[in-house]
Design a protein around this motif. Structure first.
Motif, PDB file in Angstrom:
ATOM      1  N   MET A   1       0.850  -1.178   0.000  1.00 21.30           N
ATOM      2  CA  MET A   1       0.000   0.000   0.000  1.00 21.30           C
ATOM      3  C   MET A   1       0.894   1.239   0.000  1.00 21.30           C
ATOM      4  O   MET A   1       1.734   1.399   0.868  1.00 21.30           O
ATOM      5  CB  MET A   1      -0.883  -0.010   1.243  1.00 21.30           C
ATOM      6  CG  MET A   1      -1.638   1.289   1.441  1.00 21.30           C
ATOM      7  SD  MET A   1      -2.698   1.332   2.876  1.00 21.30           S
ATOM      8  CE  MET A   1      -1.520   1.477   4.190  1.00 21.30           C
ATOM      9  N   PRO A   2       0.708   2.121  -0.977  1.00 27.25           N
ATOM     10  CA  PRO A   2       1.489   3.359  -0.949  1.00 27.25           C
ATOM     11  C   PRO A   2       0.993   4.271   0.171  1.00 27.25           C
ATOM     12  O   PRO A   2      -0.201   4.399   0.388  1.00 27.25           O
ATOM     13  CB  PRO A   2       1.233   3.979  -2.314  1.00 27.25           C
ATOM     14  CG  PRO A   2       0.076   3.273  -2.897  1.00 27.25           C
ATOM     15  CD  PRO A   2      -0.126   2.001  -2.137  1.00 27.25           C
ATOM     16  N   LEU A   3       1.903   4.880   0.875  1.00 22.19           N
ATOM     17  CA  LEU A   3       1.520   5.780   1.958  1.00 22.19           C
ATOM     18  C   LEU A   3       1.441   7.230   1.505  1.00 22.19           C
ATOM     19  O   LEU A   3       0.853   8.050   2.177  1.00 22.19           O
ATOM     20  CB  LEU A   3       2.496   5.637   3.121  1.00 22.19           C
ATOM     21  CG  LEU A   3       2.537   4.256   3.747  1.00 22.19           C
ATOM     22  CD1 LEU A   3       3.600   4.217   4.845  1.00 22.19           C
ATOM     23  CD2 LEU A   3       1.190   3.859   4.300  1.00 22.19           C
ATOM     24  N   HIS A   4       2.041   7.542   0.397  1.00 23.91           N
ATOM     25  CA  HIS A   4       2.032   8.909  -0.119  1.00 23.91           C
ATOM     26  C   HIS A   4       1.105   8.963  -1.326  1.00 23.91           C
ATOM     27  O   HIS A   4       1.186   8.108  -2.198  1.00 23.91           O
ATOM     28  CB  HIS A   4       3.450   9.326  -0.522  1.00 23.91           C
ATOM     29  CG  HIS A   4       3.634  10.799  -0.611  1.00 23.91           C
ATOM     30  ND1 HIS A   4       3.104  11.550  -1.643  1.00 23.91           N
ATOM     31  CD2 HIS A   4       4.272  11.665   0.196  1.00 23.91           C
ATOM     32  CE1 HIS A   4       3.420  12.816  -1.463  1.00 23.91           C
ATOM     33  NE2 HIS A   4       4.126  12.919  -0.353  1.00 23.91           N
ATOM     34  N   PRO A   5       0.226   9.970  -1.399  1.00 30.10           N
ATOM     35  CA  PRO A   5      -0.697  10.018  -2.534  1.00 30.10           C
ATOM     36  C   PRO A   5      -0.036  10.392  -3.865  1.00 30.10           C
ATOM     37  O   PRO A   5      -0.663  10.253  -4.908  1.00 30.10           O
ATOM     38  CB  PRO A   5      -1.718  11.069  -2.116  1.00 30.10           C
ATOM     39  CG  PRO A   5      -1.009  11.928  -1.136  1.00 30.10           C
ATOM     40  CD  PRO A   5      -0.031  11.034  -0.435  1.00 30.10           C
ATOM     41  N   LEU A   6       1.207  10.856  -3.811  1.00 34.66           N
ATOM     42  CA  LEU A   6       1.926  11.220  -5.038  1.00 34.66           C
ATOM     43  C   LEU A   6       3.184  10.360  -5.168  1.00 34.66           C
ATOM     44  O   LEU A   6       4.243  10.695  -4.641  1.00 34.66           O
ATOM     45  CB  LEU A   6       2.316  12.700  -5.011  1.00 34.66           C
ATOM     46  CG  LEU A   6       1.164  13.692  -5.074  1.00 34.66           C
ATOM     47  CD1 LEU A   6       1.649  15.101  -4.760  1.00 34.66           C
ATOM     48  CD2 LEU A   6       0.485  13.637  -6.426  1.00 34.66           C
ATOM     49  N   PRO A   7       3.070   9.224  -5.861  1.00 34.23           N
ATOM     50  CA  PRO A   7       4.268   8.404  -6.071  1.00 34.23           C
ATOM     51  C   PRO A   7       5.327   9.192  -6.855  1.00 34.23           C
ATOM     52  O   PRO A   7       5.012  10.184  -7.515  1.00 34.23           O
ATOM     53  CB  PRO A   7       3.759   7.220  -6.898  1.00 34.23           C
ATOM     54  CG  PRO A   7       2.277   7.230  -6.746  1.00 34.23           C
ATOM     55  CD  PRO A   7       1.885   8.645  -6.464  1.00 34.23           C
ATOM     56  N   HIS A   8       6.552   8.741  -6.800  1.00 36.89           N
ATOM     57  CA  HIS A   8       7.646   9.449  -7.472  1.00 36.89           C
ATOM     58  C   HIS A   8       7.459   9.544  -8.985  1.00 36.89           C
ATOM     59  O   HIS A   8       7.997  10.443  -9.618  1.00 36.89           O
ATOM     60  CB  HIS A   8       8.991   8.785  -7.151  1.00 36.89           C
ATOM     61  CG  HIS A   8       9.403   8.971  -5.728  1.00 36.89           C
ATOM     62  ND1 HIS A   8       9.875  10.157  -5.241  1.00 36.89           N
ATOM     63  CD2 HIS A   8       9.375   8.114  -4.673  1.00 36.89           C
ATOM     64  CE1 HIS A   8      10.133  10.041  -3.948  1.00 36.89           C
ATOM     65  NE2 HIS A   8       9.840   8.813  -3.581  1.00 36.89           N
ATOM     66  N   ASP A   9       6.692   8.621  -9.569  1.00 34.71           N
ATOM     67  CA  ASP A   9       6.470   8.630 -11.017  1.00 34.71           C
ATOM     68  C   ASP A   9       5.101   9.201 -11.387  1.00 34.71           C
ATOM     69  O   ASP A   9       4.592   8.951 -12.474  1.00 34.71           O
ATOM     70  CB  ASP A   9       6.616   7.216 -11.582  1.00 34.71           C
ATOM     71  CG  ASP A   9       5.582   6.245 -11.013  1.00 34.71           C
ATOM     72  OD1 ASP A   9       4.841   6.607 -10.074  1.00 34.71           O
ATOM     73  OD2 ASP A   9       5.511   5.113 -11.511  1.00 34.71           O
ATOM     74  N   ALA A  10       4.499   9.987 -10.525  1.00 35.71           N
ATOM     75  CA  ALA A  10       3.112  10.445 -10.710  1.00 35.71           C
ATOM     76  C   ALA A  10       2.931  11.459 -11.833  1.00 35.71           C
ATOM     77  O   ALA A  10       1.852  11.556 -12.405  1.00 35.71           O
ATOM     78  CB  ALA A  10       2.575  11.039  -9.406  1.00 35.71           C
ATOM     79  N   LEU A  11       3.934  12.233 -12.153  1.00 36.66           N
ATOM     80  CA  LEU A  11       3.784  13.329 -13.115  1.00 36.66           C
ATOM     81  C   LEU A  11       4.272  12.894 -14.498  1.00 36.66           C
ATOM     82  O   LEU A  11       5.434  12.535 -14.661  1.00 36.66           O
ATOM     83  CB  LEU A  11       4.579  14.547 -12.636  1.00 36.66           C
ATOM     84  CG  LEU A  11       4.482  15.823 -13.464  1.00 36.66           C
ATOM     85  CD1 LEU A  11       3.063  16.357 -13.480  1.00 36.66           C
ATOM     86  CD2 LEU A  11       5.427  16.874 -12.894  1.00 36.66           C
ATOM     87  N   THR A  12       3.363  12.915 -15.460  1.00 39.07           N
ATOM     88  CA  THR A  12       3.735  12.576 -16.827  1.00 39.07           C
ATOM     89  C   THR A  12       3.177  13.634 -17.774  1.00 39.07           C
ATOM     90  O   THR A  12       2.209  14.320 -17.463  1.00 39.07           O
ATOM     91  CB  THR A  12       3.213  11.185 -17.253  1.00 39.07           C
ATOM     92  OG1 THR A  12       1.796  11.158 -17.128  1.00 39.07           O
ATOM     93  CG2 THR A  12       3.815  10.089 -16.412  1.00 39.07           C
ATOM     94  N   THR A  13       3.821  13.744 -18.911  1.00 41.83           N
ATOM     95  CA  THR A  13       3.322  14.654 -19.940  1.00 41.83           C
ATOM     96  C   THR A  13       2.816  13.820 -21.103  1.00 41.83           C
ATOM     97  O   THR A  13       3.329  12.733 -21.375  1.00 41.83           O
ATOM     98  CB  THR A  13       4.419  15.621 -20.410  1.00 41.83           C
ATOM     99  OG1 THR A  13       5.549  14.870 -20.835  1.00 41.83           O
ATOM    100  CG2 THR A  13       4.841  16.543 -19.291  1.00 41.83           C
ATOM    101  N   THR A  14       1.791  14.321 -21.769  1.00 48.39           N
ATOM    102  CA  THR A  14       1.206  13.654 -22.928  1.00 48.39           C
ATOM    103  C   THR A  14       1.123  14.699 -24.038  1.00 48.39           C
ATOM    104  O   THR A  14       1.311  15.892 -23.784  1.00 48.39           O
ATOM    105  CB  THR A  14      -0.205  13.115 -22.623  1.00 48.39           C
ATOM    106  OG1 THR A  14      -1.109  14.219 -22.508  1.00 48.39           O
ATOM    107  CG2 THR A  14      -0.222  12.291 -21.343  1.00 48.39           C
ATOM    108  N   PRO A  15       0.790  14.294 -25.243  1.00 50.64           N
ATOM    109  CA  PRO A  15       0.612  15.293 -26.308  1.00 50.64           C
ATOM    110  C   PRO A  15      -0.524  16.285 -26.002  1.00 50.64           C
ATOM    111  O   PRO A  15      -0.560  17.371 -26.548  1.00 50.64           O
ATOM    112  CB  PRO A  15       0.273  14.445 -27.538  1.00 50.64           C
ATOM    113  CG  PRO A  15       0.842  13.103 -27.245  1.00 50.64           C
ATOM    114  CD  PRO A  15       0.746  12.931 -25.759  1.00 50.64           C
ATOM    115  N   HIS A  16      -1.414  15.913 -25.101  1.00 50.02           N
ATOM    116  CA  HIS A  16      -2.574  16.751 -24.801  1.00 50.02           C
ATOM    117  C   HIS A  16      -2.453  17.544 -23.513  1.00 50.02           C
ATOM    118  O   HIS A  16      -3.327  18.349 -23.198  1.00 50.02           O
ATOM    119  CB  HIS A  16      -3.834  15.895 -24.746  1.00 50.02           C
ATOM    120  CG  HIS A  16      -4.001  15.047 -25.965  1.00 50.02           C
ATOM    121  ND1 HIS A  16      -4.309  15.570 -27.204  1.00 50.02           N
ATOM    122  CD2 HIS A  16      -3.857  13.715 -26.159  1.00 50.02           C
ATOM    123  CE1 HIS A  16      -4.362  14.598 -28.093  1.00 50.02           C
ATOM    124  NE2 HIS A  16      -4.090  13.469 -27.491  1.00 50.02           N
ATOM    125  N   GLY A  17      -1.423  17.313 -22.718  1.00 54.88           N
ATOM    126  CA  GLY A  17      -1.291  18.041 -21.462  1.00 54.88           C
ATOM    127  C   GLY A  17      -0.494  17.264 -20.444  1.00 54.88           C
ATOM    128  O   GLY A  17       0.422  16.518 -20.773  1.00 54.88           O
TER     129      GLY A  17
END
Length: 139
Positions: A1-17
């Protein structure tokens, strides 16, 4: 179970945003309707727009209260917003989790404030193999 709501890989970019994949920091899976008051900030400011991706659908954060689906522990809730520049960004996430099976008084369930803040690198890497996006079809 992750204890932090923002895992280290949470932020990604896509062609749309930009997509932020939030983890559920709780002891068991919860109905999507349990998530209330969801807010994010990127580099100290809220994004110009915010939506939640549930499979092929996009909904407003407030519409989660009417969703019949579940946020399973291994899933990520996908938050979509306008593009951010490549590199590191300070991301803050806040929401309230209503726990329907735990009473907090005679007429109301327990509501737990959830928050997390972390420096994240846009496009830092793929999701762990066990993680899915909440709302995706299951086999």
């Amino acid at each position: 179970m992750p204890l932090h709501p923002l895992p280290h890989d949470a932020l990604t970019t896509t062609p749309h945003g930009t997509e932020i994949r939030a983890a559920l920091p709780w002891i068991r899976s919860m109905p999507l309707s349990s998530v209330r008051g969801l807010e994010i900030e990127i580099d100290g400011a809220p994004p110009a727009s915010l939506s939640i991706a549930l499979g092929a659908r996009e909904i407003a954060p407030d519409a989660l209260a009417a969703e019949p689906g579940w946020w399973f522990l291994q899933d990520r809730l996908v938050l979509r917003c306008p593009p951010v520049s490549p590199g590191s960004h300070r991301v803050a996430l806040r929401f309230r989790l209503t726990v329907p099976y735990l009473p907090a008084g005679p007429d109301a369930p327990l509501t737990v404030p959830i928050s997390g803040e972390r420096d994240l690198l846009a496009g830092a890497g793929p999701l762990p193999p066990a993680a899915r996006d909440a709302g995706e079809a299951r086999p």
